[in-house]
Every structure is written in structure tokens, then in C-alpha cells.
Scaffold this motif. Sequence first.
Motif, PDB file in Angstrom:
ATOM      1  N   UNK A  53       0.918  -1.222   0.149  1.00  0.00           N
ATOM      2  CA  UNK A  53       0.115  -0.088   0.092  1.00  0.00           C
ATOM      3  C   UNK A  53       0.910   1.249  -0.052  1.00  0.00           C
ATOM      4  N   UNK A  54       2.012   1.272   0.712  1.00  0.00           N
ATOM      5  CA  UNK A  54       2.813   2.372   0.914  1.00  0.00           C
ATOM      6  C   UNK A  54       3.594   2.789  -0.523  1.00  0.00           C
ATOM      7  N   UNK A  55       3.876   1.630  -1.179  1.00  0.00           N
ATOM      8  CA  UNK A  55       4.362   1.556  -2.515  1.00  0.00           C
ATOM      9  C   UNK A  55       3.528   2.382  -3.408  1.00  0.00           C
ATOM     10  N   UNK A  56       2.207   1.805  -3.382  1.00  0.00           N
ATOM     11  CA  UNK A  56       1.190   2.061  -4.567  1.00  0.00           C
ATOM     12  C   UNK A  56       0.867   3.664  -4.214  1.00  0.00           C
ATOM     13  N   UNK A  57       0.984   4.075  -2.954  1.00  0.00           N
ATOM     14  CA  UNK A  57       0.664   5.451  -2.733  1.00  0.00           C
ATOM     15  C   UNK A  57       1.846   6.285  -3.516  1.00  0.00           C
ATOM     16  N   UNK A  58       2.993   5.956  -3.101  1.00  0.00           N
ATOM     17  CA  UNK A  58       4.186   6.533  -3.394  1.00  0.00           C
ATOM     18  C   UNK A  58       4.064   6.749  -5.197  1.00  0.00           C
ATOM     19  N   UNK A  59       3.876   5.481  -5.775  1.00  0.00           N
ATOM     20  CA  UNK A  59       3.999   5.455  -7.280  1.00  0.00           C
ATOM     21  C   UNK A  59       2.406   6.317  -7.610  1.00  0.00           C
ATOM     22  N   UNK A  60       1.436   6.378  -7.155  1.00  0.00           N
ATOM     23  CA  UNK A  60       0.523   7.096  -7.429  1.00  0.00           C
ATOM     24  C   UNK A  60       0.748   8.585  -7.523  1.00  0.00           C
ATOM     25  N   UNK A  61       1.381   8.969  -6.289  1.00  0.00           N
ATOM     26  CA  UNK A  61       1.568  10.441  -6.395  1.00  0.00           C
ATOM     27  C   UNK A  61       2.781  10.960  -7.504  1.00  0.00           C
ATOM     28  N   UNK A  62       3.814   9.930  -7.587  1.00  0.00           N
ATOM     29  CA  UNK A  62       4.631  10.181  -8.473  1.00  0.00           C
ATOM     30  C   UNK A  62       4.143  10.280 -10.086  1.00  0.00           C
ATOM     31  N   UNK A  63       3.239   9.331 -10.194  1.00  0.00           N
ATOM     32  CA  UNK A  63       2.430   9.278 -11.469  1.00  0.00           C
ATOM     33  C   UNK A  63       1.592  10.423 -11.813  1.00  0.00           C
ATOM     34  N   UNK A  64       1.020  11.157 -10.774  1.00  0.00           N
ATOM     35  CA  UNK A  64       0.213  12.278 -10.744  1.00  0.00           C
ATOM     36  C   UNK A  64       0.974  13.468 -11.274  1.00  0.00           C
ATOM     37  N   UNK A  65       2.205  13.559 -10.457  1.00  0.00           N
ATOM     38  CA  UNK A  65       3.072  14.543 -10.721  1.00  0.00           C
ATOM     39  C   UNK A  65       3.495  14.553 -12.030  1.00  0.00           C
ATOM     40  N   UNK A  66       4.029  13.552 -12.377  1.00  0.00           N
ATOM     41  CA  UNK A  66       4.611  13.375 -13.837  1.00  0.00           C
ATOM     42  C   UNK A  66       3.305  13.743 -14.940  1.00  0.00           C
ATOM     43  N   UNK A  67       2.472  13.291 -14.523  1.00  0.00           N
ATOM     44  CA  UNK A  67       1.140  13.620 -15.660  1.00  0.00           C
ATOM     45  C   UNK A  67       0.956  14.942 -15.761  1.00  0.00           C
ATOM     46  N   UNK A  68       0.808  15.657 -14.416  1.00  0.00           N
ATOM     47  CA  UNK A  68       0.777  16.926 -14.345  1.00  0.00           C
ATOM     48  C   UNK A  68       1.729  17.717 -15.242  1.00  0.00           C
ATOM     49  N   UNK A  69       3.062  17.558 -14.959  1.00  0.00           N
ATOM     50  CA  UNK A  69       4.216  18.022 -15.693  1.00  0.00           C
ATOM     51  C   UNK A  69       4.004  17.774 -17.289  1.00  0.00           C
ATOM     52  N   UNK A  70       3.493  16.778 -17.792  1.00  0.00           N
ATOM     53  CA  UNK A  70       3.267  16.549 -19.266  1.00  0.00           C
ATOM     54  C   UNK A  70       2.226  17.716 -19.668  1.00  0.00           C
ATOM     55  N   UNK A  71       1.283  17.737 -18.831  1.00  0.00           N
ATOM     56  CA  UNK A  71       0.132  18.376 -19.263  1.00  0.00           C
ATOM     57  C   UNK A  71       0.564  20.077 -19.295  1.00  0.00           C
ATOM     58  N   UNK A  72       1.224  20.219 -18.213  1.00  0.00           N
ATOM     59  CA  UNK A  72       1.680  21.840 -18.412  1.00  0.00           C
ATOM     60  C   UNK A  72       2.786  21.983 -19.355  1.00  0.00           C
ATOM     61  N   UNK A  73       3.602  21.137 -19.714  1.00  0.00           N
ATOM     62  CA  UNK A  73       4.716  21.261 -20.843  1.00  0.00           C
ATOM     63  C   UNK A  73       4.011  21.260 -21.979  1.00  0.00           C
ATOM     64  N   UNK A  74       2.923  20.446 -22.225  1.00  0.00           N
ATOM     65  CA  UNK A  74       2.329  20.472 -23.375  1.00  0.00           C
ATOM     66  C   UNK A  74       1.373  21.775 -23.737  1.00  0.00           C
ATOM     67  N   UNK A  75       0.545  22.189 -22.601  1.00  0.00           N
ATOM     68  CA  UNK A  75      -0.056  23.362 -22.502  1.00  0.00           C
ATOM     69  C   UNK A  75       0.946  24.833 -23.035  1.00  0.00           C
TER      70      UNK A  75
END
Length: 117
Positions: A53-75
Motif C-alpha cells: 500500500x505504501x508503494x502504491x501510494x508513492x507511485x500514485x503520487x509520482x505518476x500524478x506529478x509526472x502527468x501534471x508536468x506533461x500537461x503543463x509542458x504540452x499547454x
Amino acid sequence: MMTDVVESSGSLAPHDRPAGGDPTGAAAARTGTDDSAAAERISEIRKRIDEIDRTIIALWQERAALSQEVGATRMASGGTRLVLSREREILERFREALGADGTQLALLLLRAGRGPL
């Protein structure tokens, strides 16, 4: 899921107390069983589940941050807020691997990264 009957005092009701052993039923309350070997195994398994569960939470947070970075870079480069074909790929990947629950999980992951539509 089955739960123990608990009196308002927080202890097991008299008819649910184990014969001998732990008079408070604390082990049974934590694991759902009076068998000490089974209770120990359940505790070991739960420790691993908690690690996962701790690993899933950390990966979830990392994935969300990366996805937000992709969106910001694209826009920032004049691109669109979303790339629906990419979202469809992700939804399909999760659906193929996990079925209907995978689709729901993918939708939550996508939302965490880009926000609600």
C-alpha cells in the motif's frame, strides 16, 4: 466481510470470547481468528500488504506529478490540455490487465494527473 460482535465497552461479547488464551479477544479482534498460528500468519501477510500500500501510494503520487508536468509542458508549448487518444490507450491497457475494475482504476489515475474533466 465478517466482524466480531463488540459490546459498548469495546470488549467481545461473552458468547464470542475464546475459551482460554486471550480473555480480551484482542488477537481475534485484530485478525478475525482465535487460532494463534493463523493470527500470526495473518499479521505477517498484513505487514506485506501495508508495504505494498505504501508503494502504491508513492507511485500514485509520482505518476500524478509526472502527468501534471506533461500537461503543463504540452499547454506551455501551445498544445491541447488533453490527448484523448493517450487516455484511451491507458484505459485499454488497464482494462485488458484488470477487467472492469482496471478501467475504474485507470479513470482515477487519469483524474489524479489531469484533474476532473
